[in-house]
Scaffold this active site. Sequence first.
Site, PDB file in Angstrom:
ATOM      1  N   ASP A  12      12.387   2.701   5.645  1.00 38.55           N
ATOM      2  CA  ASP A  12      11.821   1.799   4.509  1.00 38.55           C
ATOM      3  C   ASP A  12      12.733   0.675   4.036  1.00 38.55           C
ATOM      4  O   ASP A  12      14.031   0.927   4.031  1.00 38.55           O
ATOM      5  CB  ASP A  12      11.398   2.850   3.674  1.00 38.55           C
ATOM      6  CG  ASP A  12      10.450   2.264   2.203  1.00 38.55           C
ATOM      7  OD1 ASP A  12      10.131   1.222   2.456  1.00 38.55           O
ATOM      8  OD2 ASP A  12      10.248   3.039   1.260  1.00 38.55           O
ATOM      9  N   ASN A  60      -0.642   0.888   6.098  1.00 41.34           N
ATOM     10  CA  ASN A  60      -0.117  -0.475   6.419  1.00 41.34           C
ATOM     11  C   ASN A  60      -1.223  -1.610   6.842  1.00 41.34           C
ATOM     12  O   ASN A  60      -0.999  -2.581   6.587  1.00 41.34           O
ATOM     13  CB  ASN A  60       1.004  -0.225   7.379  1.00 41.34           C
ATOM     14  CG  ASN A  60       2.541   0.104   6.891  1.00 41.34           C
ATOM     15  OD1 ASN A  60       3.068   0.842   7.501  1.00 41.34           O
ATOM     16  ND2 ASN A  60       2.542   0.130   5.607  1.00 41.34           N
TER      17      ASN A  60
HETATM   18  C1  FPP Z   1       8.774  -0.397   5.543  1.00 42.15           C
HETATM   19  O1  FPP Z   1       9.703  -1.448   4.938  1.00 42.15           O
HETATM   20  C2  FPP Z   1       8.799  -0.579   7.005  1.00 42.15           C
HETATM   21  C3  FPP Z   1       7.526  -0.812   7.631  1.00 42.15           C
HETATM   22  C4  FPP Z   1       6.255  -0.839   6.849  1.00 42.15           C
HETATM   23  C5  FPP Z   1       7.555  -1.097   9.090  1.00 42.15           C
HETATM   24  C6  FPP Z   1       8.922  -0.589   9.991  1.00 42.15           C
HETATM   25  C7  FPP Z   1       8.806  -1.513  11.096  1.00 42.15           C
HETATM   26  C8  FPP Z   1       9.758  -1.604  11.714  1.00 42.15           C
HETATM   27  C9  FPP Z   1      11.199  -1.496  11.390  1.00 42.15           C
HETATM   28  C10 FPP Z   1       9.531  -2.911  12.845  1.00 42.15           C
HETATM   29  C11 FPP Z   1       8.728  -2.385  14.154  1.00 42.15           C
HETATM   30  C12 FPP Z   1       9.122  -0.873  14.541  1.00 42.15           C
HETATM   31  C13 FPP Z   1       9.341  -0.656  15.862  1.00 42.15           C
HETATM   32  C14 FPP Z   1       9.874   0.501  16.484  1.00 42.15           C
HETATM   33  C15 FPP Z   1       9.583  -1.761  16.842  1.00 42.15           C
HETATM   34  P1  FPP Z   1       8.712  -2.032   3.815  1.00 42.15           P
HETATM   35  O2  FPP Z   1       8.045  -3.522   4.213  1.00 42.15           O
HETATM   36  O3  FPP Z   1       7.841  -1.448   3.237  1.00 42.15           O
HETATM   37  O4  FPP Z   1       9.856  -2.606   2.623  1.00 42.15           O
HETATM   38  P2  FPP Z   1       9.779  -2.619   1.206  1.00 42.15           P
HETATM   39  O5  FPP Z   1       9.412  -1.161   0.647  1.00 42.15           O
HETATM   40  O6  FPP Z   1      11.113  -3.012   0.760  1.00 42.15           O
HETATM   41  O7  FPP Z   1       8.636  -3.599   0.854  1.00 42.15           O
END
Ligand code: FPP
Length: 248
Positions: A12, A60
């Site tokens: 996250d 998501n």
């Molecule tokens: C949460 O950060 C993260 C995600 C929803 C996606 C995670 C994906 C990756 C790290 C990239 C793809 C993965 C692979 C395995 C290639 P957020 O966007 O919710 O952050 P925030 O809470 O700060 O908005």
Amino acid sequence: MQIPQHLAIIMDGNGRWAEQRHLPRILGHRKGVETVQAIVGECLELGIGCLTLYAFSSENWGRPQEEVEALMGLLGTFLKKELSQINDRGIRLMAVGELHRLPKSISKILKESIKKTSGNDRMVLNLALSYGSRNELTRAMQVLGREIADGRMQAEQITEADIEAALDTHGIPDPDLLIRTSGEMRISNFLLWQMAYSELYFTEALWPDFSREHLLQALEEYSRRQRRFGLTAAQLRDTNANGGEKSH
Ligand code: FPP
């Protein structure tokens, strides 16, 4: 240091990492992929048997279309670029979630990568994609419901093992440790059944900043925890003395 057999991570904070720098959110995700690459290597080196990463939740899909498309693009690039490295390092790729909801091109590469690496046994890299635990449990109950409706099983005969066998995660042990980055202290519909006895660890670090040092800190904290699985400390000492059999 105690090494978990199965480590699960809620990655996250990509969006906040980018926003703090006045950058588009997608650049946070891109940096997040670099962290994935680094942490997979660290886990392999540490001898972790299975690493599950929450890469894309069922919820998501509700993000702006642009962000969803960018995340799918990053996933596709990751799979294409990393496959040979993953394979060469003896990593077996797995995925849990509603994979049929992924864009066709992605599910195709994913399936091929899973097949290609299926004989590897150094570490399992399990990607949770279009994953939600309640959805997984609902699908498992539908499977068992069909067994009953078709007369192959009786409701009273359903065991925990039957439920486990109907989950996407069947074949891999329950997570010993969950790490969630970015300071949020929630499970967010992740592996609800499987994490009944997992140790939970929360760190303020945002996922793009999560490093080997943060991972080692989490493992040190995990090593200090006493996992009792509902038993008393004294019982646990006896159990360990008798070969480490665990009971719930
Ligand atoms: C949460 O950060 C993260 C995600 C929803 C996606 C995670 C994906 C990756 C790290 C990239 C793809 C993965 C692979 C395995 C290639 P957020 O966007 O919710 O952050 P925030 O809470 O700060 O908005």
